[in-house]
Design an enzyme around this catalytic site. Structure first.
Site, PDB file in Angstrom:
ATOM      1  N   ASP A  84       0.844  -1.189   0.000  1.00 25.27           N
ATOM      2  CA  ASP A  84       0.000   0.000   0.000  1.00 25.27           C
ATOM      3  C   ASP A  84       0.881   1.241   0.000  1.00 25.27           C
ATOM      4  O   ASP A  84       2.083   1.164   0.285  1.00 25.27           O
ATOM      5  CB  ASP A  84      -0.907  -0.012   1.239  1.00 25.27           C
ATOM      6  CG  ASP A  84      -2.189   0.788   1.047  1.00 25.27           C
ATOM      7  OD1 ASP A  84      -2.263   1.575   0.086  1.00 25.27           O
ATOM      8  OD2 ASP A  84      -3.118   0.613   1.865  1.00 25.27           O
ATOM      9  N   GLY A  98      -4.938   7.616   4.398  1.00 24.24           N
ATOM     10  CA  GLY A  98      -6.339   7.993   4.317  1.00 24.24           C
ATOM     11  C   GLY A  98      -6.618   9.177   3.428  1.00 24.24           C
ATOM     12  O   GLY A  98      -7.756   9.635   3.351  1.00 24.24           O
ATOM     13  N   GLU A 106      -8.162  -0.168   4.623  1.00 26.38           N
ATOM     14  CA  GLU A 106      -6.708  -0.338   4.537  1.00 26.38           C
ATOM     15  C   GLU A 106      -6.145  -0.864   5.854  1.00 26.38           C
ATOM     16  O   GLU A 106      -5.276  -1.743   5.861  1.00 26.38           O
ATOM     17  CB  GLU A 106      -6.042   0.993   4.170  1.00 26.38           C
ATOM     18  CG  GLU A 106      -6.255   1.396   2.725  1.00 26.38           C
ATOM     19  CD  GLU A 106      -5.757   2.795   2.418  1.00 26.38           C
ATOM     20  OE1 GLU A 106      -5.467   3.070   1.244  1.00 26.38           O
ATOM     21  OE2 GLU A 106      -5.651   3.623   3.353  1.00 26.38           O
ATOM     22  N   LYS A 124       7.358  11.550   0.539  1.00 30.62           N
ATOM     23  CA  LYS A 124       6.458  11.110   1.612  1.00 30.62           C
ATOM     24  C   LYS A 124       7.193  10.838   2.927  1.00 30.62           C
ATOM     25  O   LYS A 124       6.551  10.663   3.963  1.00 30.62           O
ATOM     26  CB  LYS A 124       5.707   9.842   1.182  1.00 30.62           C
ATOM     27  CG  LYS A 124       4.873  10.011  -0.094  1.00 30.62           C
ATOM     28  CD  LYS A 124       3.783  11.045   0.080  1.00 30.62           C
ATOM     29  CE  LYS A 124       3.038  11.319  -1.207  1.00 30.62           C
ATOM     30  NZ  LYS A 124       2.276  10.185  -1.693  1.00 30.62           N
TER      31      LYS A 124
END
Length: 235
Positions: A84, A98, A106, A124
């Site tokens: 993910d 989210g 998730e 990120k």
């Protein structure tokens, strides 16, 4: 394709090396996860045998188009690996997720997996969580009361900032696959994620929050210097 797109593609393809024949996989949601699903679809077409649980209706539709075999957690309650994306990753592999609104599914899928691997571009990775507004999935009933309670209990945990209802199309709010709403909490920084996570669970109208703590074992991060693997301390 932009440089960021290239990096997302690189991270997704690197994660594909972790997939073995016969695995039960969780498929994430979001732009980077979608690239992994595309790459997995090509591998399935070439003969790879896997069965997958999607974390959103968007991912389910993508996987169906690619003819990736799907299952449910009711049929397959234990998964080998979930891949993910994330909205933020800190050095301890704590995550904010989210941004796409799929945090509840998730988190359920990640928790059902033996391993969770996060794929991302280097933007990120952050020194501290919180610059990305923390998503919190809430029920419709008593919405304003729940939002006020989130503000108050977050302040006790050292987090202050605007708590706003996520907009959807037109005048309507954003609605999750479970029929719930999402509020986004612009705290700026979250000094103690574990403390905030525990506090948010005490608010009755909160279904789930986007702090993923102790779930990711590995992050595959693509940057200008190539792809690197970050491991959770102690994992």
């Amino acid at each position: 394709m932009s440089n960021t797109d290239d990096l997302k593609e690189s991270a997704a393809r690197a994660a594909l090396d972790l997939v073995k024949d016969g695995m039960r996989l969780g498929l994430g949601t979001g732009s980077t996860a979608a690239r992994f699903v595309d790459a997995l679809g090509a591998r399935v077409k070439a003969g790879l045998n896997v069965v997958c649980v999607p974390t959103s209706e968007t991912t389910r539709l993508q996987a169906e188009r690619l003819r990736i075999p799907l299952t449910t957690l009711d049929e397959t309650p234990e998964l080998d690996l979930t891949v993910d994306g994330a909205d933020e990753i800190d050095r301890e592999l704590r995550l904010i997720k989210g941004g796409g609104g799929a945090l509840l599914r998730e988190k359920i899928v990640a928790t059902a997996s033996n391993r969770m691997v996060v794929i991302a571009d280097e933007s990120k990775v952050v020194p501290a969580l919180g610059a990305f507004p923390l998503p919190v999935e809430v029920v419709r009933f008593g919405l304003l009361t729940t939002m006020h309670a989130i503000e108050a209990i977050a302040a006790e945990a050292g987090c202050r900032g605007a708590v706003t209802l996520r907009p959807g199309k037109g005048e309507a709010p954003f609605v999750t696959d479970q029929g719930n709403l999402v509020v986004d909490c612009a705290f700026g920084t979250i000094p103690e994620p574990e403390v905030l996570a525990f506090a948010l669970k005490r608010v009755p109208g909160v279904v789930e929050h986007g702090l993923f703590l102790g779930l990711a074992d590995l992050a595959i991060v693509a940057g200008g210097g190539g792809v690197k693997a970050l491991r959770r301390p102690g994992a």
